[in-house]
Motif scaffolding. Structure first.
Motif, short mmCIF file in Angstrom:
data_model
loop_
_atom_site.label_atom_id
_atom_site.label_comp_id
_atom_site.label_asym_id
_atom_site.label_seq_id
_atom_site.Cartn_x
_atom_site.Cartn_y
_atom_site.Cartn_z
N HIS A 1 0.83 -1.20 0.00
CA HIS A 1 0.00 0.00 0.00
C HIS A 1 0.86 1.25 0.00
O HIS A 1 0.63 2.20 -0.75
CB HIS A 1 -0.92 0.01 1.22
CG HIS A 1 -1.77 -1.21 1.37
ND1 HIS A 1 -1.41 -2.27 2.16
CD2 HIS A 1 -2.96 -1.53 0.81
CE1 HIS A 1 -2.36 -3.20 2.10
NE2 HIS A 1 -3.30 -2.78 1.28
N VAL B 1 3.15 4.92 -11.04
CA VAL B 1 1.70 5.00 -10.85
C VAL B 1 1.24 6.45 -11.02
O VAL B 1 0.21 6.73 -11.63
CB VAL B 1 1.29 4.46 -9.47
CG1 VAL B 1 -0.19 4.66 -9.21
CG2 VAL B 1 1.65 2.98 -9.35
N LEU C 1 -5.02 -1.83 -7.80
CA LEU C 1 -3.84 -1.45 -7.03
C LEU C 1 -4.24 -1.19 -5.58
O LEU C 1 -5.27 -0.56 -5.32
CB LEU C 1 -3.18 -0.21 -7.62
CG LEU C 1 -2.29 -0.43 -8.85
CD1 LEU C 1 -1.92 0.91 -9.48
CD2 LEU C 1 -1.02 -1.20 -8.47
N CYS D 1 4.87 0.53 -13.51
CA CYS D 1 3.95 -0.35 -14.23
C CYS D 1 4.41 -0.47 -15.67
O CYS D 1 4.76 0.54 -16.30
CB CYS D 1 2.53 0.23 -14.22
SG CYS D 1 1.84 0.55 -12.60
N THR E 1 2.69 1.70 -3.32
CA THR E 1 1.79 2.20 -4.35
C THR E 1 1.60 3.70 -4.23
O THR E 1 1.67 4.45 -5.21
CB THR E 1 0.43 1.49 -4.26
OG1 THR E 1 0.61 0.08 -4.45
CG2 THR E 1 -0.53 1.99 -5.33
N SER F 1 4.70 5.65 -5.24
CA SER F 1 4.80 5.71 -6.70
C SER F 1 3.80 6.69 -7.27
O SER F 1 4.06 7.37 -8.26
CB SER F 1 4.60 4.32 -7.29
OG SER F 1 4.72 4.33 -8.70
#
Length: 487
Positions: free
Chosen positions: A20, A213, A237, A122, A23, A26
């Motif tokens: 988490h 991201v 995500l 990604c 993510t 990013s």
């Protein structure tokens, strides 16, 4: 954009809760897209489709069954266009028939993620589909039907497919769930949505690039750039449970409420148990809904000639034929039927700050093609012009409020394309509209306020959140970044 050939690998020691945080970190890294813009322009020159409209009766490789009127591929694979008879007792429109795509096989939509210099990226693909209104769009690493990746089309192999099918590889599964497609145009269509973290070096092939991201989220602000299949995977995500980082300090009140909505702590209007009970009650209430496949030549209110199939009112959609010549695809030429929607649709959610936590107004929505009758959809999901042909009672709640929203209420407003492999120039205006109104459950029993954390929990399971809502969840996540926020 990072060059995969130059980026170091990662040992793979992070635990799931850390995902988490990674993510979100990013998601804070936006901008720096000049290199991407150059790469994207070059991809547009190499990847193209030349799409010519042709009569349905002239589609090479396809045949109309003389007994049913159904349109199917000579291989028996890919999909068929059939009829659907829908009975919805008690609804403003309680019965109708329509053409629908029957594609029972489950495809793969997958994104590879990998850390470079401590930042999650990604692997995205520049992909062109015959139904795209603007040519190349960004898609997942892998976007393939079962017929495609098993070679029915006798074309090139699908790049990177082995990462999603070979479980012996040293990788981490971040998300793996079967989700539905458009229930109004597909009959019980599902795809496997996957996110896999890799730790080994990955060769970056032509037409692919690594993006943070945050960079992908920034591109979600651009019309018709991030395709539907990428959006549905991006929604998986793991933002739910994430804590605000130093990079989000000083956020405005809306973004702070958005962060709290993702955290999963106290502050939700309804408990998760209450939400699940509400969904189960709604599905039970509508268990007398019947959607039965019928021969295509038995649909009522639709006309057909050698060229196309269309509704007698001129509304809704047409079934048309196309001849496709393509560059940068596994196959260079083919023909197929497609659904061509009429008009740009509207897909919108009302959001509200409740005790400092952003809530999203979700609709328990019935669509004929769903596997389990009801899935959670956006507050509003329709093509407004279609309601000119229906009774006033059929007009969706909150539609007029969304259409009348002032600019300072709009937190997200972008036209995005739908699936370009089966739908021709299908586009929707996606909106996030902030409101301060209350929505009493007694007056609107099919609607509930939910946090993004609760939606993230449901996204870990199949057939709870529809594809339009998943797109809007990805759009809401994109507002985490200050640069992407409207306010």
């Amino acid at each position: 954009m990072t060059d995969g050939a130059m980026a170091p690998g990662l040992s793979g020691s992070a635990s799931d809760p850390e995902m988490h945080v990674r993510t979100v970190e990013s998601a804070q890294l936006v901008g720096g897209l000049a290199e991407f813009d150059q790469w994207y322009d070059e991809c547009g020159k190499q990847n193209y489709t030349d799409v010519e409209r042709v009569p349905l009766e002239d589609l090479a490789g396809w045949r109309t069954d003389p007994a049913t009127g159904n349109i199917g591929h000579h291989s028996g694979k890919f999909f068929t266009v059939q009829g659907l008879d829908v009975r919805l007792p008690g609804a403003p429109v309680s019965a109708w028939t329509q053409p629908i795509i029957n594609q029972p096989e489950v495809g793969i939509l997958g994104i590879l993620v990998k850390e470079f210099d401590g930042v999650l990226h990604c692997l995205m693909q520049a992909k062109v589909e015959p139904g795209n209104a603007n040519g190349v769009q960004l898609s997942p690493t892998v976007q393939a039907t079962r017929s495609n990746y098993t070679g029915v089309h006798k074309g090139k192999a699908v790049p990177y497919l082995e990462y999603f099918r070979d479980r012996d590889r040293p990788h981490r599964m971040i998300a793996d769930v079967r989700q539905s497609e458009q229930g109004a145009w597909f009959h019980r269509k599902r795809n496997r949505n996957m996110i896999i973290e890799v730790f080994e070096p990955v060769e970056v092939l032509d037409g692919f690039c690594w993006l943070t991201v945050g960079q992908v989220h920034e591109l979600l602000q651009v019309e018709d750039l991030i395709n539907m299949d990428a959006r549905t995977v991006l929604a998986c995500l793991p933002f739910a449970g994430a804590q605000p980082t130093d990079a989000t300090s000083g956020a405005d009140e809306f973004r702070t409420a958005l962060m709290r909505s993702c955290e999963g702590g106290p502050g939700s209007r309804h408990s998760m148990g209450d939400i699940l009970a509400w969904i189960t009650d709604a599905r039970t209430q509508y268990d007398d809904v019947h959607a039965t496949m019928i021969p295509l030549d038995q649909v009522r209110g639709w006309r057909r000639n050698q060229e196309a199939i269309w509704h007698e009112t001129g509304a809704f959609f047409r079934v048309v034929g196309v001849n496709v010549r393509a560059g940068g695809r596994e196959v260079g030429q083919w023909m197929q039927p497609m659904i061509e929607p009429l008009g740009v649709g509207l897909v919108a959610v009302l959001v509200k700050r409740i005790d400092g936590v952003l809530h999203v107004l979700m609709h328990a929505r019935v669509e004929a093609g769903y596997l389990d009758v009801i899935e959670l959809g956006p507050t509003v999901q329709c093509t407004p012009e279609n309601y000119d042909h229906l009774t006033p009672a059929a007009r969706p709640p909150f539609l007029d409020e969304v259409l009348a929203a002032s600019p300072d209420q709009l937190r997200y407003d972008t036209v995005l394309s739908e699936e370009g492999g089966r739908f021709y120039h299908a586009r929707n205006r996606y909106l996030v509209v902030e409101t301060d109104r209350d929505v009493p459950v007694q007056q609107y029993p099919d609607y509930r306020w939910m946090t993004l954390s609760q939606l993230g929990e449901l996204l870990r399971h199949s057939h709870y959140v529809n594809i339009q809502a998943r797109s809007l969840i990805a759009c809401l996540h994109s507002l985490w970044s200050k640069q992407a926020a409207f306010a």
